[in-house]
Design a protein around this motif. Structure first.
Motif, PDB file in Angstrom:
ATOM      1  N   ALA A  95       0.833  -1.205   0.000  1.00  8.36           N
ATOM      2  CA  ALA A  95       0.000   0.000   0.000  1.00  8.36           C
ATOM      3  C   ALA A  95       0.865   1.251   0.000  1.00  8.36           C
ATOM      4  CB  ALA A  95      -0.931  -0.002   1.208  1.00  8.36           C
ATOM      5  N   ARG A  96       1.915   1.247   0.791  1.00 10.27           N
ATOM      6  CA  ARG A  96       2.782   2.423   0.858  1.00 10.27           C
ATOM      7  C   ARG A  96       3.541   2.605  -0.457  1.00 10.27           C
ATOM      8  NH1 ARG A  96       5.675   2.500   6.706  1.00 10.27           N
ATOM      9  NH2 ARG A  96       6.014   4.669   6.099  1.00 10.27           N
ATOM     10  N   PHE A  97       3.926   1.496  -1.071  1.00 12.25           N
ATOM     11  CA  PHE A  97       4.562   1.582  -2.385  1.00 12.25           C
ATOM     12  C   PHE A  97       3.608   2.204  -3.406  1.00 12.25           C
ATOM     13  CE2 PHE A  97       4.560  -0.601  -6.534  1.00 12.25           C
ATOM     14  CZ  PHE A  97       5.732  -0.087  -7.075  1.00 12.25           C
ATOM     15  N   LEU A  98       2.382   1.707  -3.457  1.00 12.24           N
ATOM     16  CA  LEU A  98       1.420   2.212  -4.435  1.00 12.24           C
ATOM     17  C   LEU A  98       1.111   3.690  -4.193  1.00 12.24           C
ATOM     18  CD1 LEU A  98      -0.932  -0.894  -4.541  1.00 12.24           C
ATOM     19  CD2 LEU A  98       0.520  -0.082  -6.406  1.00 12.24           C
ATOM     20  N   ARG A  99       0.970   4.075  -2.933  1.00  9.56           N
ATOM     21  CA  ARG A  99       0.726   5.485  -2.622  1.00  9.56           C
ATOM     22  C   ARG A  99       1.928   6.333  -3.030  1.00  9.56           C
ATOM     23  NH1 ARG A  99      -0.805   6.994   3.516  1.00  9.56           N
ATOM     24  NH2 ARG A  99       1.350   6.286   3.843  1.00  9.56           N
ATOM     25  N   ALA A 100       3.131   5.837  -2.768  1.00 10.61           N
ATOM     26  CA  ALA A 100       4.337   6.595  -3.095  1.00 10.61           C
ATOM     27  C   ALA A 100       4.494   6.785  -4.603  1.00 10.61           C
ATOM     28  CB  ALA A 100       5.569   5.894  -2.528  1.00 10.61           C
ATOM     29  N   THR A 101       4.114   5.779  -5.386  1.00 12.03           N
ATOM     30  CA  THR A 101       4.226   5.941  -6.838  1.00 12.03           C
ATOM     31  C   THR A 101       3.350   7.092  -7.327  1.00 12.03           C
ATOM     32  OG1 THR A 101       2.472   4.322  -7.319  1.00 12.03           O
ATOM     33  CG2 THR A 101       4.743   3.501  -7.213  1.00 12.03           C
ATOM     34  N   GLN A 102       2.202   7.263  -6.706  1.00 18.22           N
ATOM     35  CA  GLN A 102       1.320   8.358  -7.119  1.00 18.22           C
ATOM     36  C   GLN A 102       1.911   9.717  -6.757  1.00 18.22           C
ATOM     37  OE1 GLN A 102      -1.303   7.263  -9.130  1.00 18.22           O
ATOM     38  NE2 GLN A 102       0.018   5.505  -8.704  1.00 18.22           N
ATOM     39  N   TYR A 103       2.542   9.780  -5.591  1.00 16.25           N
ATOM     40  CA  TYR A 103       3.189  11.042  -5.226  1.00 16.25           C
ATOM     41  C   TYR A 103       4.437  11.299  -6.072  1.00 16.25           C
ATOM     42  CZ  TYR A 103      -0.045  12.114  -1.500  1.00 16.25           C
ATOM     43  OH  TYR A 103      -1.187  12.437  -0.810  1.00 16.25           O
ATOM     44  N   PHE A 104       5.066  10.230  -6.552  1.00 15.53           N
ATOM     45  CA  PHE A 104       6.145  10.412  -7.526  1.00 15.53           C
ATOM     46  C   PHE A 104       5.616  11.147  -8.752  1.00 15.53           C
ATOM     47  CE2 PHE A 104       7.768   8.837 -11.578  1.00 15.53           C
ATOM     48  CZ  PHE A 104       9.066   9.335 -11.529  1.00 15.53           C
ATOM     49  N   TYR A 105       4.532  10.637  -9.346  1.00 16.83           N
ATOM     50  CA  TYR A 105       3.977  11.267 -10.549  1.00 16.83           C
ATOM     51  C   TYR A 105       3.510  12.699 -10.261  1.00 16.83           C
ATOM     52  CZ  TYR A 105       3.874   6.586 -12.697  1.00 16.83           C
ATOM     53  OH  TYR A 105       4.212   5.355 -13.212  1.00 16.83           O
TER      54      TYR A 105
ATOM     55  N   PHE B  79       8.606  12.984   1.451  1.00 18.67           N
ATOM     56  CA  PHE B  79       7.641  11.973   1.883  1.00 18.67           C
ATOM     57  C   PHE B  79       7.738  10.734   0.998  1.00 18.67           C
ATOM     58  CE2 PHE B  79       3.462   9.993   1.231  1.00 18.67           C
ATOM     59  CZ  PHE B  79       3.163   9.598   2.533  1.00 18.67           C
ATOM     60  N   THR B  80       7.823  10.930  -0.309  1.00 21.55           N
ATOM     61  CA  THR B  80       7.868   9.808  -1.240  1.00 21.55           C
ATOM     62  C   THR B  80       9.124   8.977  -1.046  1.00 21.55           C
ATOM     63  OG1 THR B  80       6.622  11.146  -2.829  1.00 21.55           O
ATOM     64  CG2 THR B  80       7.707   9.177  -3.684  1.00 21.55           C
ATOM     65  N   ILE B  81      10.241   9.641  -0.844  1.00 22.88           N
ATOM     66  CA  ILE B  81      11.491   8.919  -0.591  1.00 22.88           C
ATOM     67  C   ILE B  81      11.372   8.063   0.662  1.00 22.88           C
ATOM     68  CG2 ILE B  81      13.903   9.218   0.113  1.00 22.88           C
ATOM     69  CD1 ILE B  81      13.995  11.642  -1.793  1.00 22.88           C
ATOM     70  N   GLN B  82      10.852   8.643   1.738  1.00 24.38           N
ATOM     71  CA  GLN B  82      10.702   7.899   2.986  1.00 24.38           C
ATOM     72  C   GLN B  82       9.764   6.706   2.806  1.00 24.38           C
ATOM     73  OE1 GLN B  82       9.579  10.255   6.383  1.00 24.38           O
ATOM     74  NE2 GLN B  82       8.966   8.488   7.591  1.00 24.38           N
ATOM     75  N   GLU B  83       8.649   6.917   2.116  1.00 25.17           N
ATOM     76  CA  GLU B  83       7.688   5.830   1.905  1.00 25.17           C
ATOM     77  C   GLU B  83       8.300   4.692   1.084  1.00 25.17           C
ATOM     78  OE1 GLU B  83       3.801   5.717   2.741  1.00 25.17           O
ATOM     79  OE2 GLU B  83       5.224   6.367   4.268  1.00 25.17           O
ATOM     80  N   LEU B  84       9.031   5.041   0.045  1.00 26.70           N
ATOM     81  CA  LEU B  84       9.633   4.005  -0.797  1.00 26.70           C
ATOM     82  C   LEU B  84      10.722   3.258  -0.035  1.00 26.70           C
ATOM     83  CD1 LEU B  84       9.808   5.905  -4.204  1.00 26.70           C
ATOM     84  CD2 LEU B  84       8.377   3.921  -3.681  1.00 26.70           C
ATOM     85  N   GLU B  85      11.529   3.974   0.722  1.00 23.65           N
ATOM     86  CA  GLU B  85      12.576   3.311   1.503  1.00 23.65           C
ATOM     87  C   GLU B  85      11.974   2.334   2.500  1.00 23.65           C
ATOM     88  OE1 GLU B  85      16.154   6.655   1.494  1.00 23.65           O
ATOM     89  OE2 GLU B  85      14.713   6.604   3.144  1.00 23.65           O
TER      90      GLU B  85
END
Length: 545
Positions: free
Chosen positions: A146-156, A190-196
């Motif tokens: 879930a955190r990966f999927l959310r982070a991908t959206q914040y990447f875009y 935030f996205t970096i932290q979530e992906l890590e």
């Protein structure tokens, strides 16, 4: 997740009726009562499937409902120097970069809504999954997904808009209508932290079983992290991330290029993370959009000559119309195999039929008017299609679409090393760009250039060719800040010298007798960042500031 995807997707589609509005709306808005749904691991898997599905609508679409629809990935190339939308200059994809982008653009709105809907679904999942009585290991993996999927959206969102709302919990309607933007730097952090943190809880690619294909791996999260570091020009950190993927040793450069994008080899170890389509249930309807009229398609996807001319000859020499190796009667002759795997050209064969698009031919559909479903560039589109497929073009094709491939990882690793100012050695070239170019079906001579300025041009061309129509070209143009250079002026298609009809009907003529397609007018400082949709700012003026 394709094998477990079938039964779970059927259950999900039957039991839920998720809808979305133009604003950042309270979720969930499905048919389940939250208090009774989060009671079993099987229900949690249904919710997990819903997160992966996100805002993907199956069937023919003309604007993206999600970044990972074929409209979201392949059609985004219409905004670049790679492709043209048959529907003409008024296509809202074309308007992203032709100097007419406005906040009411429906493509921009589709991506925006798709991202925030997926974010809302993941927020709801994370707020409720702890209520489920299930093995903790399985629960933690789902949380990481879930955190990966959310982070991908914040990447875009960070890459195409910059400052956007950071929403990490379910909002009431009033909260959604008054949410404020966070700065791009906050979104990136935030996205970096979530992906890590997602990397820590996700399995390695090699540990994902056949029944779980399509679920996220450590490598998928690291690859998105690498993308973000590249965009932020944090090249040393990008290099470390890509090196970590390489060191795992789970992924490969496959022997053949074309089958990576068809049902023949879509589960290759080269495809790190892909959109999962299922014939009849969650179909990929791109054949309807892309096939030529002779195959009952709409021919919407039209590769541009500016892309075709990037593919060199199969001996490694650059392309030129004046080179004796170029054969006007067979434009695929003597070319990089990836040209033949990506394009259809006049007098080539597609699905057992001759593809005829010469302007003078009486066998071709009327090519020079906008009343027929025919090429607008003199080229057709082959990549992604199993040519033995004979089913319904809308409902029966189940070919996946890669989001991250190992080839991108290797090219990005070389870019990170190059831009970080690290020494370029032949060993590094052989490990990266030459591994990609050297796959047996392509087999191009190795690159030996180590001068950074010269290598940068070679690498960017290789990336454009290798990743054509995989949804990364516009992002590359924006992060390299070359929009003014490559998205301005006239764009052309295939050459048809000595044509009788074309010179009398074309708006503009080219000395090389190439087909005139369109003109772009990219505006630096304006078109390199998308406007927040008008439908959002009308509701919430905070987003207009």
């Amino acid at each position: 997740m394709k094998m477990i995807y079938k039964p779970l997707l059927v259950m999900f589609l039957l039991l839920t009726g998720i809808s979305c509005d133009d604003k950042l709306e309270q979720f969930p808005t499905d048919a389940f009562a939250s208090g009774t749904f989060w009671t079993s691991e099987s229900n949690a898997l249904i919710a997990l499937t819903g997160m992966y599905r996100g805002n993907i609508n199956y069937g023919t679409q003309v604007v993206p409902s999600d970044w990972w629809t074929y409209c979201g990935i392949v059609f985004l190339e219409f905004a670049t120097d790679n492709a043209y939308d048959r529907r003409g200059d008024n296509s809202t994809y074309n308007r992203l970069t032709d100097g007419t982008l406005l906040p009411n653009n429906n493509v921009v709105n589709g991506y925006w809504q798709g991202s925030y809907r997926r974010i809302a679904i993941t927020n709801d999942f994370l707020e409720n999954i702890d209520n489920v009585n299930m093995p903790e290991e399985n629960k933690q993996r789902m949380k990481s997904e879930a955190r990966f999927l959310r982070a991908t959206q914040y990447f875009y969102l960070s890459q195409f808009w910059g400052d956007v709302p950071l929403v990490t919990n379910t909002l009431t309607p009033d909260e959604a209508n008054n949410v404020e933007k966070s700065s791009k730097s906050v979104i990136v952090d935030f996205t970096i932290q979530e992906l890590e943190e997602a990397v820590d809880g996700l399995p390695r690619f090699s540990d994902i079983t056949a029944s779980e294909i399509g679920r996220a791996s450590k490598q998928a999260a690291l690859a998105f992290l690498g993308r973000l570091y590249l965009a932020e020009k944090r090249f040393d950190e990008a290099s470390e991330v890509y090196q970590e993927i390489i060191n795992y040793g789970d992924n490969i450069i496959d022997t053949e290029y074309g089958p990576l994008f068809t049902t023949e080899n879509e589960d290759s170890r080269e495809n790190i993370f892909s959109v999962q389509f299922v014939s009849g249930l969650a179909p990929n309807s791109m054949p309807q959009h892309a096939f030529p009229a002779a195959s009952s398609g709409w021919h919407i996807i039209n590769p541009l000559g500016s892309l075709a001319e990037e593919y060199g000859f199969d001996d490694g020499t650059p392309f030129s119309y004046d080179d004796p190796k170029f054969v006007q009667e067979d434009m695929g002759a003597n070319r990089d195999q990836r040209f033949r795997d990506t394009f259809i050209w006049n007098e080539s064969t597609f699905r057992g039929r001759r593809y005829v698009c010469h302007p003078d031919s009486t066998q071709s559909v009327d090519q020079l008017t906008y009343s027929k479903q025919a090429t607008r560039t003199g080229f057709g589109f082959r990549k992604y299609f199993d040519e033995s497929f004979s089913g319904n073009l809308v409902n029966d094709y189940g070919g996946n679409i890669p989001i991250i491939r190992y080839a991108e990882v290797l090219l990005s690793y070389l870019e990170a090393e190059l831009e970080a100012g690290n020494p370029i050695t032949q060993e590094l070239l052989d490990q990266t760009i030459n591994e990609v170019r050297g796959r047996p079906s392509v087999d191009l001579p190795p690159v030996t250039e180590t001068n950074p300025d010269a290598l940068r041009e070679i690498l960017r061309r290789e990336r454009r060719i290798e990743l054509a129509f995989e949804g990364t070209r516009l992002w590359d143009i924006l992060r390299w800040e070359i929009g003014e250079e490559v998205l301005n002026g006239d764009f052309w298609g295939a050459p048809f010298p000595n044509s009788v009809r074309y010179p009398t009907t074309s708006i503009k003529l080219d000395p090389q007798s190439r087909w005139y397609v369109t003109t772009k007018n990219f505006r630096p400082g304006i078109d390199d960042q998308w406007p927040i949709p008008e439908s959002e700012t009308n509701i919430n003026p905070n987003l207009a500031n």
